[in-house]
Design a protein around this motif. Structure first.
Motif, PDB file in Angstrom:
ATOM      1  N   THR A  68      16.195   0.879  93.705  1.00 55.55           N
ATOM      2  CA  THR A  68      17.403   1.803  92.507  1.00 55.55           C
ATOM      3  C   THR A  68      18.538   1.097  93.047  1.00 55.55           C
ATOM      4  OG1 THR A  68      15.412   2.406  91.727  1.00 55.55           O
ATOM      5  CG2 THR A  68      17.714   2.897  90.887  1.00 55.55           C
ATOM      6  N   ALA A 122      21.901  -1.378  91.926  1.00 55.10           N
ATOM      7  CA  ALA A 122      23.088  -0.466  91.324  1.00 55.10           C
ATOM      8  C   ALA A 122      24.206  -0.814  92.075  1.00 55.10           C
ATOM      9  CB  ALA A 122      22.933   0.535  91.833  1.00 55.10           C
ATOM     10  N   MET A 132      24.982   5.035  91.897  1.00 55.03           N
ATOM     11  CA  MET A 132      24.238   6.422  91.255  1.00 55.03           C
ATOM     12  C   MET A 132      23.839   7.349  91.558  1.00 55.03           C
ATOM     13  SD  MET A 132      20.941   3.747  89.669  1.00 55.03           S
ATOM     14  CE  MET A 132      20.414   4.503  88.547  1.00 55.03           C
ATOM     15  N   THR A 133      24.218   8.623  90.811  1.00 52.54           N
ATOM     16  CA  THR A 133      23.449   9.769  90.376  1.00 52.54           C
ATOM     17  C   THR A 133      22.412   9.827  90.551  1.00 52.54           C
ATOM     18  OG1 THR A 133      24.060  10.056  88.094  1.00 52.54           O
ATOM     19  CG2 THR A 133      26.069  10.142  88.804  1.00 52.54           C
ATOM     20  N   GLY A 164      21.252  12.440  89.023  1.00 52.07           N
ATOM     21  CA  GLY A 164      20.736  11.862  88.005  1.00 52.07           C
ATOM     22  C   GLY A 164      20.001  11.130  86.646  1.00 52.07           C
ATOM     23  N   ASP A 165      21.134  10.092  86.863  1.00 51.19           N
ATOM     24  CA  ASP A 165      20.464   9.034  86.912  1.00 51.19           C
ATOM     25  C   ASP A 165      19.270   7.365  87.101  1.00 51.19           C
ATOM     26  OD1 ASP A 165      23.388   8.526  84.850  1.00 51.19           O
ATOM     27  OD2 ASP A 165      23.898   7.468  86.372  1.00 51.19           O
ATOM     28  N   ILE A 166      18.980   8.057  88.801  1.00 51.25           N
ATOM     29  CA  ILE A 166      17.921   8.080  89.639  1.00 51.25           C
ATOM     30  C   ILE A 166      16.750   8.332  88.739  1.00 51.25           C
ATOM     31  CG2 ILE A 166      16.723   7.795  91.965  1.00 51.25           C
ATOM     32  CD1 ILE A 166      19.612   7.974  92.943  1.00 51.25           C
ATOM     33  N   GLN A 167      16.678   9.452  89.262  1.00 53.29           N
ATOM     34  CA  GLN A 167      15.429  10.653  88.511  1.00 53.29           C
ATOM     35  C   GLN A 167      15.357   9.726  86.533  1.00 53.29           C
ATOM     36  OE1 GLN A 167      16.690  14.308  87.053  1.00 53.29           O
ATOM     37  NE2 GLN A 167      14.198  14.869  86.950  1.00 53.29           N
ATOM     38  N   LYS A 168      16.536   9.262  85.981  1.00 53.86           N
ATOM     39  CA  LYS A 168      15.948   8.873  84.345  1.00 53.86           C
ATOM     40  C   LYS A 168      15.436   7.505  84.796  1.00 53.86           C
ATOM     41  CE  LYS A 168      19.851  11.638  82.128  1.00 53.86           C
ATOM     42  NZ  LYS A 168      20.609  11.240  81.653  1.00 53.86           N
ATOM     43  N   LYS A 169      15.807   7.061  85.711  1.00 55.54           N
ATOM     44  CA  LYS A 169      14.975   5.695  85.234  1.00 55.54           C
ATOM     45  C   LYS A 169      14.109   5.039  86.373  1.00 55.54           C
ATOM     46  CE  LYS A 169      16.645   0.964  87.610  1.00 55.54           C
ATOM     47  NZ  LYS A 169      17.414  -0.079  86.826  1.00 55.54           N
TER      48      LYS A 169
END
Length: 54
Positions: A24, A28, A33-34, A36-41
């Motif tokens: 991931t 990017a 990536m933040t 939080g963005d990694i977690q969502k993805k």
């Protein structure tokens, strides 16, 4: 290349979740990536992500 060091680094990526995190971040690019963005993805709990990042 220090083969011992390379082997240790590759061993860490032997875990499915860690490999997904790594892929991931590579996708990017330099912008990154933040967390939080990694977690969502990846759709994983924050505690799981934190464990694997540390």
């Amino acid at each position: 290349m220090d083969i011992e060091n390379a082997a240790k680094q590759l061993e860490a990526l032997g875990n499915v979740t860690r490999l997904e995190i790594f892929r991931t971040l590579i996708q990017a690019g330099q912008s990154g990536m933040t967390v939080g963005d990694i977690q969502k993805k990846l759709g994983i709990p924050a505690s799981t992500l934190s464990h694997h990042i540390s």
